[in-house]
Design a protein around this motif. Structure first.
Motif, PDB file in Angstrom:
ATOM      1  N   SER A   1       1.007  -1.198  -0.040  1.00 37.44           N
ATOM      2  CA  SER A   1       0.045  -0.038   0.113  1.00 37.44           C
ATOM      3  C   SER A   1       1.032   1.225  -0.093  1.00 37.44           C
ATOM      4  CB  SER A   1      -0.883  -0.023   1.144  1.00 37.44           C
ATOM      5  OG  SER A   1      -1.310   1.469   1.628  1.00 37.44           O
ATOM      6  N   SER A   2       0.310   2.292  -0.615  1.00 35.79           N
ATOM      7  CA  SER A   2       1.022   3.448  -0.688  1.00 35.79           C
ATOM      8  C   SER A   2       1.435   4.094   0.606  1.00 35.79           C
ATOM      9  CB  SER A   2       0.446   4.773  -1.401  1.00 35.79           C
ATOM     10  OG  SER A   2      -0.976   4.721  -0.971  1.00 35.79           O
ATOM     11  N   ALA A   3       0.558   3.514   1.650  1.00 32.29           N
ATOM     12  CA  ALA A   3       0.638   4.187   3.035  1.00 32.29           C
ATOM     13  C   ALA A   3       1.463   3.473   3.922  1.00 32.29           C
ATOM     14  CB  ALA A   3      -0.930   3.905   3.797  1.00 32.29           C
TER      15      ALA A   3
ATOM     16  N   VAL B   1       7.534  -4.294  -5.315  1.00 25.77           N
ATOM     17  CA  VAL B   1       6.374  -4.232  -4.354  1.00 25.77           C
ATOM     18  C   VAL B   1       5.547  -3.093  -4.912  1.00 25.77           C
ATOM     19  CG1 VAL B   1       5.910  -3.322  -2.046  1.00 25.77           C
ATOM     20  CG2 VAL B   1       7.930  -4.746  -2.585  1.00 25.77           C
ATOM     21  N   LEU B   2       4.260  -3.402  -5.209  1.00 26.36           N
ATOM     22  CA  LEU B   2       3.197  -2.672  -5.758  1.00 26.36           C
ATOM     23  C   LEU B   2       2.676  -1.682  -4.521  1.00 26.36           C
ATOM     24  CD1 LEU B   2       1.278  -4.479  -8.486  1.00 26.36           C
ATOM     25  CD2 LEU B   2       3.568  -3.202  -8.660  1.00 26.36           C
ATOM     26  N   ARG B   3       2.626  -0.445  -4.585  1.00 27.79           N
ATOM     27  CA  ARG B   3       2.197   0.268  -3.548  1.00 27.79           C
ATOM     28  C   ARG B   3       1.040   1.424  -3.863  1.00 27.79           C
ATOM     29  NH1 ARG B   3       6.622   3.454  -0.742  1.00 27.79           N
ATOM     30  NH2 ARG B   3       5.203   4.129   0.536  1.00 27.79           N
ATOM     31  N   PRO B   4      -0.127   0.593  -4.183  1.00 28.96           N
ATOM     32  CA  PRO B   4      -1.199   1.582  -4.824  1.00 28.96           C
ATOM     33  C   PRO B   4      -1.659   2.337  -3.602  1.00 28.96           C
ATOM     34  CG  PRO B   4      -1.973  -0.880  -4.515  1.00 28.96           C
ATOM     35  CD  PRO B   4      -0.610  -0.727  -4.287  1.00 28.96           C
TER      36      PRO B   4
ATOM     37  N   PRO C   1      11.227  -4.853 -12.051  1.00 26.86           N
ATOM     38  CA  PRO C   1      11.264  -3.466 -11.390  1.00 26.86           C
ATOM     39  C   PRO C   1      12.491  -3.465 -10.408  1.00 26.86           C
ATOM     40  CG  PRO C   1       9.015  -3.925 -11.788  1.00 26.86           C
ATOM     41  CD  PRO C   1       9.773  -5.345 -12.149  1.00 26.86           C
ATOM     42  N   ASN C   2      12.511  -4.421  -9.560  1.00 26.11           N
ATOM     43  CA  ASN C   2      13.576  -4.387  -8.545  1.00 26.11           C
ATOM     44  C   ASN C   2      13.441  -3.173  -7.741  1.00 26.11           C
ATOM     45  OD1 ASN C   2      14.152  -6.808  -9.354  1.00 26.11           O
ATOM     46  ND2 ASN C   2      16.374  -6.496  -9.861  1.00 26.11           N
ATOM     47  N   THR C   3      12.226  -2.714  -7.371  1.00 27.81           N
ATOM     48  CA  THR C   3      12.112  -1.544  -6.591  1.00 27.81           C
ATOM     49  C   THR C   3      10.607  -1.583  -6.102  1.00 27.81           C
ATOM     50  OG1 THR C   3      12.336   0.700  -6.481  1.00 27.81           O
ATOM     51  CG2 THR C   3      11.278  -0.017  -8.596  1.00 27.81           C
ATOM     52  N   ASP C   4      10.009  -0.529  -5.172  1.00 26.57           N
ATOM     53  CA  ASP C   4       8.779  -0.343  -5.208  1.00 26.57           C
ATOM     54  C   ASP C   4       8.132   0.733  -6.009  1.00 26.57           C
ATOM     55  OD1 ASP C   4      10.199   1.432  -3.493  1.00 26.57           O
ATOM     56  OD2 ASP C   4       8.577   1.885  -2.290  1.00 26.57           O
ATOM     57  N   LEU C   5       6.909   0.633  -6.283  1.00 24.75           N
ATOM     58  CA  LEU C   5       5.992   1.286  -7.116  1.00 24.75           C
ATOM     59  C   LEU C   5       5.028   1.857  -6.551  1.00 24.75           C
ATOM     60  CD1 LEU C   5       6.328  -1.307 -10.029  1.00 24.75           C
ATOM     61  CD2 LEU C   5       7.760   0.695 -10.047  1.00 24.75           C
ATOM     62  N   VAL C   6       4.782   3.288  -6.417  1.00 22.76           N
ATOM     63  CA  VAL C   6       3.611   4.127  -5.697  1.00 22.76           C
ATOM     64  C   VAL C   6       2.813   4.349  -7.137  1.00 22.76           C
ATOM     65  CG1 VAL C   6       2.846   6.065  -4.600  1.00 22.76           C
ATOM     66  CG2 VAL C   6       5.038   5.058  -3.967  1.00 22.76           C
TER      67      VAL C   6
END
Length: 282
Positions: free
Chosen positions: A102-104, A128-131, A185-190
């Motif tokens: 989560s974006s939070a 990591v998807l952070r919607p 991606p190898n990162t988190d994605l907001v």
């Protein structure tokens, strides 16, 4: 290079899991659709899976080389359940893992934030998807949708705080790219939609599109926690109410270009989603 392996989609009947499985199978990818009841999904192989029943894990992982991970719902410490599974997944041949967070929740933060922190050490290929908050929270069977239908009210502790609400179809489209693109991606994605809206804005848009008055009622942190505690465990209710207060303080007032960057198309606006739902009679 085209991915020719099999993707395990955990939570394949859920809001983003169902859409991710559908988009993958529509593109011709092999999918193992994991859910507690092994619910059949068009074009996918159903697999029984329960985070809390380790006996279901080996068969779900058999023949799989990547996985979309939806944490157990309502669990305030999913590391206990998820980390042993992720170690098992790596041993079973899973090379890429895409986690829904989560974006939070930042890396190392509460709940799934600790799983996020562990992921890069477990898998060389990861995301990591952070919607932000889902637009679908206001449609279908979700809690806000229910109070909109029953009372014409959206209850929150967000005050005037704005959120870059995002369409679950766009989350799934990013999940697909993160799973199948040659380079992980190898990162988190907001992930956000194209605009940041307050719950007053949301209520006004719903009123405009469905032609029935919907209002936003503001609750205190305690009032929101108590309202949620009727539906979920109290610790989880307190965490969710805290997220509302964070919105009130402005932490979700942002938009990102992630959906456009990964999928090549702009994210869907809330008004467009509502119009589509209304046309379909939802």
């Amino acid at each position: 290079m085209t991915h020719t392996g099999t993707t395990l989609v955990i939570g394949a009947t859920g809001t983003t899991g169902r859409r991710t499985a559908a988009q993958l199978t529509a593109m011709g990818h092999r999918v193992k659709a994991a859910s507690r009841r092994a619910t059949p999904i068009d074009g996918a192989e159903p697999a029984p899976f329960d985070w809390y029943d380790p006996a279901t894990h080996p068969a779900a992982l058999d023949g799989v080389d990547r996985a979309y991970l939806i944490p157990p719902v309502g669990d305030s410490d999913p590391t206990v359940t998820m980390l042993p599974f992720l170690h098992q997944a790596r041993s079973a041949g899973v090379r890429r893992a895409v986690l829904l967070s989560s974006s939070a929740i930042p890396e190392g933060g509460p709940a799934v934030g600790k799983v996020h922190q562990a992921l890069p050490d477990l898998f060389e290929q990861w995301a990591v998807l952070r919607p932000s908050w889902f637009m679908q929270n206001f449609t279908g069977t979700h809690a806000h949708a229910q109070s909109i239908r029953d009372e014409g009210i959206i209850w929150t502790a967000t005050d005037d705080g704005r959120v870059g609400f995002v369409d679950a179809e766009d989350i799934a489209a990013v999940a697909v790219r993160a799973l199948i693109d040659e380079r992980a991606p190898n990162t988190d994605l907001v992930l956000t939609g194209p605009e940041a809206l307050s719950h007053d804005d949301i209520a006004a848009l719903i009123t405009e599109i469905i032609g029935r008055t919907v209002v936003h009622r503001r609750l205190s942190l305690e009032g929101m926690r108590d309202r949620l505690a009727a539906q979920v465990p109290v610790e989880f209710a307190a965490m969710l109410a805290g997220l509302d207060r964070a919105i009130a303080e402005g932490v979700e007032d942002r938009v990102t270009d992630t959906v456009q960057r990964l999928t090549g198309r702009p994210p869907r606006a809330f008004k467009a989603l509502l119009e589509g739902e209304t046309r379909r009679g939802h």
